[in-house]
Design a protein around this motif. Structure first.
Motif, PDB file in Angstrom:
ATOM      1  N   GLU A 152       0.809  -1.218   0.000  1.00  0.00           N
ATOM      2  CA  GLU A 152       0.000   0.000   0.000  1.00  0.00           C
ATOM      3  C   GLU A 152       0.845   1.272   0.000  1.00  0.00           C
ATOM      4  O   GLU A 152       0.521   2.219  -0.716  1.00  0.00           O
ATOM      5  CB  GLU A 152      -0.945  -0.015   1.201  1.00  0.00           C
ATOM      6  CG  GLU A 152      -1.890   1.173   1.235  1.00  0.00           C
ATOM      7  CD  GLU A 152      -2.875   1.121   2.375  1.00  0.00           C
ATOM      8  OE1 GLU A 152      -3.293   2.192   2.850  1.00  0.00           O
ATOM      9  OE2 GLU A 152      -3.230   0.006   2.796  1.00  0.00           O
ATOM     10  N   PRO A 153       1.931   1.359   0.799  1.00  0.00           N
ATOM     11  CA  PRO A 153       2.754   2.575   0.725  1.00  0.00           C
ATOM     12  C   PRO A 153       3.335   2.833  -0.662  1.00  0.00           C
ATOM     13  O   PRO A 153       3.424   3.990  -1.097  1.00  0.00           O
ATOM     14  CB  PRO A 153       3.858   2.308   1.754  1.00  0.00           C
ATOM     15  CG  PRO A 153       3.275   1.337   2.709  1.00  0.00           C
ATOM     16  CD  PRO A 153       2.375   0.469   1.889  1.00  0.00           C
ATOM     17  N   SER A 160       0.467   4.095  -2.895  1.00  0.00           N
ATOM     18  CA  SER A 160       0.114   5.464  -2.511  1.00  0.00           C
ATOM     19  C   SER A 160       1.147   6.467  -3.006  1.00  0.00           C
ATOM     20  O   SER A 160       0.807   7.512  -3.567  1.00  0.00           O
ATOM     21  CB  SER A 160      -0.020   5.543  -0.985  1.00  0.00           C
ATOM     22  OG  SER A 160      -0.233   6.872  -0.558  1.00  0.00           O
ATOM     23  N   GLN A 172      -3.236  12.087  -0.706  1.00  0.00           N
ATOM     24  CA  GLN A 172      -2.577  10.930  -0.095  1.00  0.00           C
ATOM     25  C   GLN A 172      -1.307  11.332   0.634  1.00  0.00           C
ATOM     26  O   GLN A 172      -0.699  10.501   1.324  1.00  0.00           O
ATOM     27  CB  GLN A 172      -2.274   9.870  -1.161  1.00  0.00           C
ATOM     28  CG  GLN A 172      -3.518   9.191  -1.703  1.00  0.00           C
ATOM     29  CD  GLN A 172      -3.208   8.148  -2.757  1.00  0.00           C
ATOM     30  OE1 GLN A 172      -3.693   7.035  -2.721  1.00  0.00           O
ATOM     31  NE2 GLN A 172      -2.412   8.515  -3.750  1.00  0.00           N
ATOM     32  N   ASP A 219      -1.178  10.422   4.173  1.00  0.00           N
ATOM     33  CA  ASP A 219      -0.813   9.080   4.611  1.00  0.00           C
ATOM     34  C   ASP A 219       0.538   9.054   5.313  1.00  0.00           C
ATOM     35  O   ASP A 219       0.835   8.118   6.057  1.00  0.00           O
ATOM     36  CB  ASP A 219      -0.770   8.118   3.421  1.00  0.00           C
ATOM     37  CG  ASP A 219      -2.141   7.868   2.820  1.00  0.00           C
ATOM     38  OD1 ASP A 219      -3.129   8.203   3.482  1.00  0.00           O
ATOM     39  OD2 ASP A 219      -2.209   7.348   1.691  1.00  0.00           O
ATOM     40  N   LYS A 240       0.295   8.699   8.982  1.00  0.00           N
ATOM     41  CA  LYS A 240      -0.120   7.342   9.341  1.00  0.00           C
ATOM     42  C   LYS A 240       1.061   6.383   9.296  1.00  0.00           C
ATOM     43  O   LYS A 240       1.266   5.600  10.240  1.00  0.00           O
ATOM     44  CB  LYS A 240      -1.224   6.893   8.375  1.00  0.00           C
ATOM     45  CG  LYS A 240      -1.668   5.466   8.534  1.00  0.00           C
ATOM     46  CD  LYS A 240      -2.844   5.171   7.612  1.00  0.00           C
ATOM     47  CE  LYS A 240      -2.472   5.313   6.148  1.00  0.00           C
ATOM     48  NZ  LYS A 240      -3.581   4.972   5.233  1.00  0.00           N
ATOM     49  N   TYR A 241       1.845   6.431   8.223  1.00  0.00           N
ATOM     50  CA  TYR A 241       2.980   5.530   8.101  1.00  0.00           C
ATOM     51  C   TYR A 241       4.045   5.820   9.160  1.00  0.00           C
ATOM     52  O   TYR A 241       4.706   4.910   9.655  1.00  0.00           O
ATOM     53  CB  TYR A 241       3.588   5.617   6.696  1.00  0.00           C
ATOM     54  CG  TYR A 241       2.630   5.203   5.606  1.00  0.00           C
ATOM     55  CD1 TYR A 241       1.909   4.024   5.716  1.00  0.00           C
ATOM     56  CD2 TYR A 241       2.435   5.980   4.469  1.00  0.00           C
ATOM     57  CE1 TYR A 241       1.025   3.631   4.723  1.00  0.00           C
ATOM     58  CE2 TYR A 241       1.552   5.603   3.483  1.00  0.00           C
ATOM     59  CZ  TYR A 241       0.849   4.425   3.611  1.00  0.00           C
ATOM     60  OH  TYR A 241      -0.031   4.048   2.635  1.00  0.00           O
ATOM     61  N   TRP A 271       7.746   5.252   1.299  1.00  0.00           N
ATOM     62  CA  TRP A 271       6.818   6.183   0.645  1.00  0.00           C
ATOM     63  C   TRP A 271       7.575   7.388   0.090  1.00  0.00           C
ATOM     64  O   TRP A 271       7.392   7.765  -1.071  1.00  0.00           O
ATOM     65  CB  TRP A 271       5.758   6.638   1.645  1.00  0.00           C
ATOM     66  CG  TRP A 271       4.532   7.241   1.041  1.00  0.00           C
ATOM     67  CD1 TRP A 271       3.318   6.670   0.886  1.00  0.00           C
ATOM     68  CD2 TRP A 271       4.396   8.579   0.495  1.00  0.00           C
ATOM     69  NE1 TRP A 271       2.429   7.526   0.287  1.00  0.00           N
ATOM     70  CE2 TRP A 271       3.062   8.711   0.034  1.00  0.00           C
ATOM     71  CE3 TRP A 271       5.259   9.653   0.347  1.00  0.00           C
ATOM     72  CZ2 TRP A 271       2.585   9.878  -0.555  1.00  0.00           C
ATOM     73  CZ3 TRP A 271       4.793  10.822  -0.257  1.00  0.00           C
ATOM     74  CH2 TRP A 271       3.466  10.921  -0.689  1.00  0.00           C
ATOM     75  N   TYR A 273       3.141  -1.739   7.791  1.00  0.00           N
ATOM     76  CA  TYR A 273       1.788  -1.192   7.755  1.00  0.00           C
ATOM     77  C   TYR A 273       0.778  -2.225   7.256  1.00  0.00           C
ATOM     78  O   TYR A 273      -0.337  -2.314   7.779  1.00  0.00           O
ATOM     79  CB  TYR A 273       1.743   0.051   6.851  1.00  0.00           C
ATOM     80  CG  TYR A 273       0.366   0.640   6.714  1.00  0.00           C
ATOM     81  CD1 TYR A 273      -0.173   1.426   7.714  1.00  0.00           C
ATOM     82  CD2 TYR A 273      -0.406   0.378   5.592  1.00  0.00           C
ATOM     83  CE1 TYR A 273      -1.446   1.949   7.610  1.00  0.00           C
ATOM     84  CE2 TYR A 273      -1.685   0.892   5.470  1.00  0.00           C
ATOM     85  CZ  TYR A 273      -2.186   1.689   6.484  1.00  0.00           C
ATOM     86  OH  TYR A 273      -3.459   2.195   6.372  1.00  0.00           O
ATOM     87  N   SER A 275      -2.445  -3.432   9.369  1.00  0.00           N
ATOM     88  CA  SER A 275      -3.772  -3.293   8.761  1.00  0.00           C
ATOM     89  C   SER A 275      -4.503  -4.628   8.751  1.00  0.00           C
ATOM     90  O   SER A 275      -5.715  -4.677   8.977  1.00  0.00           O
ATOM     91  CB  SER A 275      -3.647  -2.756   7.332  1.00  0.00           C
ATOM     92  OG  SER A 275      -3.056  -1.483   7.319  1.00  0.00           O
ATOM     93  N   CYS A 286      -3.978   2.904  13.809  1.00  0.00           N
ATOM     94  CA  CYS A 286      -4.383   2.464  12.468  1.00  0.00           C
ATOM     95  C   CYS A 286      -5.867   2.130  12.372  1.00  0.00           C
ATOM     96  O   CYS A 286      -6.461   2.272  11.306  1.00  0.00           O
ATOM     97  CB  CYS A 286      -3.557   1.258  12.062  1.00  0.00           C
ATOM     98  SG  CYS A 286      -3.749   0.775  10.343  1.00  0.00           S
TER      99      CYS A 286
END
Length: 656
Positions: A176-177, A180, A423, A426, A429-430, A441, A584, A588, A620
């Motif tokens: 996902e990173p 994104s 995004q 994010d 969050k990361y 990221w 992450y 998740s 999260c």
């Protein structure tokens, strides 16, 4: 006697071939998902929301089709074709019920590199206007769409080849990173490509490594050539679009149909440009002539396929990854499944077949998919209804778009990329969940900005794999052997003498993107009741295959470990003593598992958690804060379960 033998032979032949025919039917249902949902389609429940969603989607398809065609350096009419044919193909072969396939900013940007390299703007003077050619377009425009169609064709062939090789199972490598960061960086590239239209500056096509910075360097060097009328109209369009879309989002629960501000803006801007003759008075650039109709199909030029191989791979990988992320998000949101390999086939055919109809590369877009969410679409019928509307535009409304200013179209593109650009949020969050993912990221975004989306994607995947390979050897694989029972059953004094079952499972490996999917699958097999046929599997093979989840036993694969929770209320204790590190994706998965079990009435408790895991999970996900779920040890978790049972029993007695 002969007749009896024939009957017997016919019966045996039928037994041999009956399963085979059934397998063929199942294969066709898997390869043509429309055969699954179309016969079950409810006109009463689904037709109205699908119609409303289809009409709203058609507005986005038309505006983005025109915009992304220009972004792909081809005539705008080809964007309308790209909004029609891929959507029809995906509705037949795709599994995402809320995925809107069509023109896509990232694939258009990639194909533009091939178009500008093979048919540069300087070659326009070498071609002549040919009234006998397709739709009356010049040979220059046909050469350009030929290159874009070749990129689409070859990209689709690559995707179909990946389907044949069953490479969909390898998509877990794209975390996902990485997705994104790649999509955010590509969206930044798209915004940069629209700067010349927003400012009304005439500038050459700039691409290649560090082309992002060269574009802004050129803009600042020629800042005096900014067209004030284009700048003001762009600012006004952006303000109106952002304001109305925010109001639509704010009041979407109170109003049944949102205002199609894109359509209103296009009509208003075109009408104002026509009345004031902005094209001649102020030199404002407009879309120009949009021919009617759809030309006869023509094969893409096969002699240039080797010249567009790099762009084709970029279209295949970037388009598929972005589309799959939307399909998986849709499936998770609305509780259905998506086959990664089938999506390869669906998107591959959505690129191969439309390339014969002068279409640019296609993929699913975040803005259109989010629009289907907000308008309450139920199935792909919404996309098919939007195709009917696009067809009407192609045959009737297209020529009326002549006066649409290019700066307004660029404003629609920029605002439509808001979902990708935000995004950036994010990063927080990361940072709170896993700082290594935060670093991935940032580095993936920088590579995407400096080079291209496909380069950033490959860098992100390689970087992620290298980091995990570096972390795994240092990970401790623990196995607790002092627990002799897999399940702890506690009797309750309920009237029906039910049992509350506690399942204790240890996590003995790191939980990262490489094994998160298997972790979720293995654990759900233990929690949920399996079919009778699945219980006949060899216990030894089950023990060998399950390397991530280990029952708290003496190292033996206990038969009870694979038994599901009974129908009565269950509790699940996850011993995280062996979870030495995570990313992450792993966090998740844990949060998603907790919420899924909670919805099924299963209490989940986590024991032996590190402070970093507790912080990551709390940040999260929306966990239950009313009662503790993190404990220092497994016995402590069991004690709380027993205390809760006793408290529930006492409250029941007091009520009586």
């Amino acid at each position: 006697m002969t007749g009896a033998k024939r009957k017997k032979k016919s019966a045996l032949w039928g037994k041999v071939h009956a399963p085979h025919c059934e397998d063929v039917k199942q294969w066709w249902r898997r390869r043509l998902p429309i055969l699954e949902w179309a016969p079950q389609y409810s006109l009463k429940e689904n037709l109205l929301p699908d119609t409303v969603s289809g009409l709203m989607l058609a507005v986005q398809q038309v505006t983005q089709g025109l915009s992304f065609a220009i972004l792909s350096s081809v005539h705008p009419v080809f964007g309308l074709y790209g909004s029609l044919f891929p959507a029809v193909i995906y509705a037949i072969f795709g599994m995402g019920r809320h995925v809107a396939t069509g023109t896509f900013a990232l694939t258009s940007l990639i194909s533009a590199n091939a178009v500008e390299r093979l048919v540069p703007q300087s070659s326009r003077n070498l071609t002549t206007q040919s009234n006998s050619s397709v739709l009356g377009l010049s040979d220059f425009e046909l050469q350009r769409i030929g290159v874009a169609a070749a990129v689409s064709f070859l990209g689709g062939v690559i995707q179909v080849a990946m389907f044949v090789l069953q490479l969909g199972s390898a998509t877990f490598l794209v975390t996902e990173p990485v997705i994104s960061a790649m999509t955010t960086g590509a969206a930044t590239h798209v915004v940069t490509s629209q700067v010349k239209y927003l400012l009304g500056i005439k500038m050459p096509y700039i691409s290649g490594p560090l082309g992002f910075f060269y574009i802004y360097a050129y803009v600042f060097e020629n800042i005096k050539s900014v067209q004030l009328e284009a700048l003001l109209l762009s600012l006004l369009s952006i303000v109106v679009l952002v304001l109305v879309k925010e109001l639509n989002e704010q009041f979407k629960r109170k109003i049944k149909v949102v205002l199609p501000v894109d359509l209103v803006l296009i009509i208003a801007a075109s009408f104002a440009c026509y009345c004031t003759n902005m094209e001649n008075t102020y030199g404002l650039e407009v879309v120009g002539h949009i021919p009617k109709g759809i030309p006869l199909p023509r094969a893409p030029p096969m002699n240039i396929l080797n010249a567009v191989l790099t762009e084709a791979f970029g279209v295949a990988l970037v388009g598929y990854v972005a589309s799959l992320a939307l399909a998986q998000g849709s499936a998770k949101k609305f509780k259905y499944s998506v086959d990664d390999n089938q999506e390869f086939l669906a998107h591959g055919l959505s690129n191969v077949i439309p390339s014969f109809f002068f279409c640019i590369p296609s993929a699913a877009a975040m803005g259109r998919t989010a629009g289907l969410y907000s308008t309450g679409a139920k199935t792909q019928v919404a996309c098919l209804i939007s195709c009917v509307c696009v067809l009407i535009v192609i045959y009737a409304v297209g020529p009326l778009l002549y006066w649409l200013p290019m700066c307004v179209l660029a404003s629609i593109i920029v605002v439509g990329l808001k979902g990708m650009l935000i995004q950036f949020r994010d990063l927080k969050k990361y940072w709170n969940v896993d700082k290594i993912d935060w670093g991935i990221w940032i580095s993936t975004y920088i590579f995407t900005i400096c080079f291209a989306a496909n380069v950033g994607l490959l860098f992100g995947v390689v970087c992620t794999i290298a980091i995990v390979i570096g972390r795994f050897p240092r990970a401790k694989t623990l196995s607790i052997t002092n627990m002799k029972e897999m399940e702890v059953k506690v009797k309750t004094e309920m009237p029906d003498e039910t049992l509350q079952q506690v399942k204790i499972i240890s996590i003995n490996n790191p939980l990262v993107f490489l094994n998160a999917k298997k972790f979720n699958t293995d654990l759900m097999k233990i929690i949920l009741k399996e079919d009778e046929s699945s219980q006949a599997l060899d216990d030894v093979s089950k023990c060998e295959q399950n390397t991530l989840l280990s029952p708290l036993s003496n190292g033996n694969c206990n038969e009870e470990a694979s038994q599901p929770c009974p129908s009565e209320k269950c509790s699940l204790v996850l011993d995280c003593n062996g979870l030495t590190f995570f990313d992450y994706t792993g966090v998740s998965t844990l949060v998603e598992l907790y919420l899924d079990c909670k919805s099924r009435g299963i209490d989940v408790f986590l024991a032996n958690c590190t402070a970093s895991l507790i912080k990551a999970m709390t940040y999260c996900g929306d966990l239950d804060t009313e009662r503790p779920i993190f404990f220092d040890s497994v016995p402590a978790a069991i004690s709380i379960i027993q205390a809760n049972k006793n408290l529930s029993k006492a409250s029941d007695h007091s009520e009586v």
